[in-house]
Structure formats: C-alpha cells, structure tokens
Design a protein around this motif. Structure first.
Motif, PDB file in Angstrom:
ATOM      1  N   HIS A   1     -32.999  25.176  21.675  1.00  0.00           N
ATOM      2  CA  HIS A   1     -33.192  26.219  22.671  1.00  0.00           C
ATOM      3  C   HIS A   1     -31.870  26.895  23.020  1.00  0.00           C
ATOM      4  O   HIS A   1     -30.793  26.302  22.836  1.00  0.00           O
ATOM      5  N   PRO A   2     -31.940  28.101  23.561  1.00  0.00           N
ATOM      6  CA  PRO A   2     -30.705  28.719  24.078  1.00  0.00           C
ATOM      7  C   PRO A   2     -30.165  27.920  25.259  1.00  0.00           C
ATOM      8  O   PRO A   2     -30.904  27.204  25.936  1.00  0.00           O
ATOM      9  N   ARG A   3     -28.885  28.064  25.485  1.00  0.00           N
ATOM     10  CA  ARG A   3     -28.291  27.416  26.651  1.00  0.00           C
ATOM     11  C   ARG A   3     -28.862  28.014  27.931  1.00  0.00           C
ATOM     12  O   ARG A   3     -29.118  29.212  28.013  1.00  0.00           O
ATOM     13  N   ILE A   4     -29.027  27.163  28.928  1.00  0.00           N
ATOM     14  CA  ILE A   4     -29.569  27.596  30.219  1.00  0.00           C
ATOM     15  C   ILE A   4     -28.448  27.554  31.247  1.00  0.00           C
ATOM     16  O   ILE A   4     -27.805  26.510  31.433  1.00  0.00           O
ATOM     17  N   HIS A   5     -28.223  28.691  31.885  1.00  0.00           N
ATOM     18  CA  HIS A   5     -27.210  28.794  32.936  1.00  0.00           C
ATOM     19  C   HIS A   5     -27.922  28.835  34.285  1.00  0.00           C
ATOM     20  O   HIS A   5     -28.851  29.621  34.478  1.00  0.00           O
TER      21      HIS A   5
END
Length: 390
Positions: free
Chosen positions: A156-160
């Motif tokens: 998954h994309p990184r979550i900020h």
C-alpha cells in the motif's frame, strides 16, 4: 521438456555412430550409437516422471505499507512414495528468483524457506509459482513444471496522519458532526422488518399493502460524505524517473491518507479513479468497491492503481450527475493544472472542493478552490492540517 546441450550432442553422436556403423559394417560403432540413444531415451523417461509435491505459502503480512517489512514462508512437502532426487527448484518473487533446496527430499518430509518480499515500491508483488526442474543423472534432459499458485502481496502507499477532516455541509450547533445510529429524520428507503427494529419505525401503510412489516430507513444528512478522486491519467503525471511517476506515487499516498483519516473518523468515503481501472498486470484485481466501509479495499485499489488513458470529461460528468458526496478531494499531478477550471465547475454540486497538486514547477492558480501544492505525501499532510477552509 528441454534437451540440454550435452543431450543434443549425445543424440547427434548416436545418430552418426549408428549411420556409420551400419553403412560401413562396424558393429562396434553401431553398438556405441545404440548405447548413446538408449541413454537419451532413459533420460527422457527419468525427467518425465512427475514428483508429487505439495506447496503451501504464508505471507507475513500480505498487506503492508511501502517500505515496511514483509516475508513469505514457503513449505514444500513430498507427498509421494519415492525420494525426490535430482530436483532443482526456484520460487518467483516479483521479477527475482529465490532458490529452494529440494535435492533428495524424502517421502513425507518437507522443507521450508523464508525470504523477504521487496516493498520498496507501491504495487502488487506476485509471489510464485514454484518452478521445479527435474534432471536425469547424466544431465541430458531437464523438465520444468510449476507447483502451487501465485500469491499476491499488496504494498500500500504510505499513510501520513491527518488531524483535520472535512466536515461537509452539515454541522451541529455546537460544532460537532452529528452521528445518529439509525439516521436523522430524513427518509431514505424502506426495508423488511428484522428482529430488534423499533416498532415506531414501522411504516404501517406500506406494511398493510405488501402484507409484511416494512421499516423506514433514514439517513443522517448532517454526516459529511467524502469523495476522493485520484487523477491517474498518464497526461497528468508526465515526468518519469526510472519509469516511475513520482507525482503519481505522492498522489496515491495522499489518497490513502485521506481515506484512512475518514475511516478512522467514521465518515463515509468513496474512492474514485479518473482513468478506468483494469486488472493488474500480475493478474490480480483489487477486491471491493469504491466505498470504504473499511480501509482495506480502497488501499488495495491504490496499491494496484496504474496510469491510464484520459477519461476526465466522463468522470466529471458522472460526479456531477451522481453526487456521491458533499466534499470532493481531487489529487492530480503537474499535467492536471490545466483541468482545474473544469474541476471548479463542480462547486455547484459539491459545497467543498479541495485540490492537491503534486510535483508542479509553479503554484497552481484557481478561484473558489482550496488548492494544496505539495512535493510529496508528507508535505500534503502538513499543508492539509494547516489549511482548514473546507
């Protein structure tokens, strides 16, 4: 089945020896040719024997954020009655091969291999199948067969983390978003009665007409509904570094951050992509619809998201017609700055429109829109929390 270079040479020698031996009446040469031909035939029979192997996989975990560790545990068990001799195995992980020791695997025994799965890039990493190559003792013939299926690992994309979440068009008088368990007084639809429903919600007129109890379903009109539109047009992300559009990767991180923040705040959120979604090149399609009842399905779709053809006009028409929410968040790249005017025309259908532009050389200019210029997902998250003009 493939004959090795040694096997080809021996087969050619067998033909030549047999031809010369019979042509010039040299039984010794004919005998050597027959022996060479017999050796090739024995190699074919030996390599054609299919060992009985059982392959199981376990990903730990099978869904990770980009850069987080992930491992695959592969277990191969010999379920046959014969020892699996002369076997060479290699597992496929993405585009790389992982050797698996199978030489002389006894009946009923198994071997286990654990290795890391690359997670440096967002995407769907296919792991498998196991390629088992059986060779004869002389190395004349090699036969490769696949065992087990292919297991995906979703990166998954990184979550900020986002602290500010758009609150939509409706608010309570004390400034908090209403959260009514069974909806507010706004009527939405009718459904059949189930045990536990309150009798005061029964619609008696419809119940008398259809012959069974029907219950009113209400909706909470004050609950904000978010629509996250990811611009995955190739024209919106023209810049490439080693074949990767970094602006698109940043937009995916921003989309994942907004969706996750909405889910954690118990807000309805819909994830849409401009270009049509297609099956991933690995053969896996992200499960789930666009509605994020949980964060899993949208994050899987973001992991498998790819750049596609231009379909902005059709997408904007659908958004204007369907109106799946009241707050629209559009995430695009430097090539999407020319489309801000058409996106701004949606203000009549969506009270709040937020646009994130990634990788642009100069700030985007748009009226009646909240525009966030960011170089990556982390910068977008910081600016998102600072700008609260929803």
């Amino acid at each position: 089945m493939g004959i090795t270079a040694r096997g080809v040479g021996l087969l050619v020698a067998a033909v030549v020896l047999l031809a010369v031996g019979f042509r010039f009446a040299y039984p010794e040469l004919a005998l050597l040719g027959a022996a060479a031909g017999t050796a090739v035939g024995y190699a074919l029979v030996t390599a054609a024997w299919r060992p009985r192997l059982e392959v199981t996989r376990h990903a730990e975990p099978d869904r990770v954020a980009r850069g987080e560790p992930a491992a695959m545990t592969l277990t191969v068990r010999n379920t046959g009655r014969l020892r699996a001799a002369s076997l060479v195995a290699e597992d496929r992980c993405g585009g790389a091969g992982v050797p698996v020791p199978l030489l002389r695997l006894r009946p009923g025994r198994d071997t286990t291999v654990r290795y890391d799965v690359p997670t440096a890039r967002r995407g769907v990493v296919p792991v498998g199948p196991l390629r088992v190559t059986r060779r004869d003792p002389l190395g004349l013939v090699a036969l490769s067969r696949p065992y087990g299926g292919t297991v995906p690992v979703w990166v998954h994309p990184r979550i900020h983390p986002l602290t500010a979440v758009p609150t939509g068009a409706g608010r309570s008088l004390d400034g908090r978003v209403d959260a009514v368990p069974h909806g507010s007084i706004t009527f939405d639809s009718l459904r059949e009665y189930v045990v536990g429903d309150e009798l005061r919600r029964v619609h008696w007129r419809t119940s008398a007409r259809v012959g069974e109890l029907m219950v009113r379903e209400n909706v909470d009109t004050s609950l904000p509904r978010l629509v996250v539109l990811l611009d995955n047009r190739a024209t919106a992300h023209p810049d490439r570094v080693n074949g990767v559009a970094e602006s698109f990767e940043s937009a995916c991180e921003a989309a994942a951050s907004v969706v996750t923040a909405a889910v954690r705040a118990d807000l309805p959120v819909v994830l849409l992509l401009v270009a049509p979604e297609a099956a991933d090149t690995t053969g896996f399609t992200a499960p789930g619809s666009g509605t994020a009842g949980s964060g899993t399905a949208p994050l899987d779709r973001l992991a498998a998201a790819q750049l596609g053809e231009n379909a902005l006009d059709a997408t904007l028409t659908r958004l204007r017609r369907d109106r799946p929410g009241d707050t629209l968040v559009v995430l695009t790249g430097p090539g999407g700055q020319g489309s801000l005017g058409r996106i701004g025309a949606l203000r009549g259908a969506y009270p709040s429109v937020v646009v994130g532009v990634f990788g642009a050389a100069r700030p985007a200019q748009a009226t009646d829109l909240v525009v966030i210029d960011a170089v990556d997902g982390a910068a977008f998250a910081a600016e998102w929390d600072r700008v609260r003009r929803w």
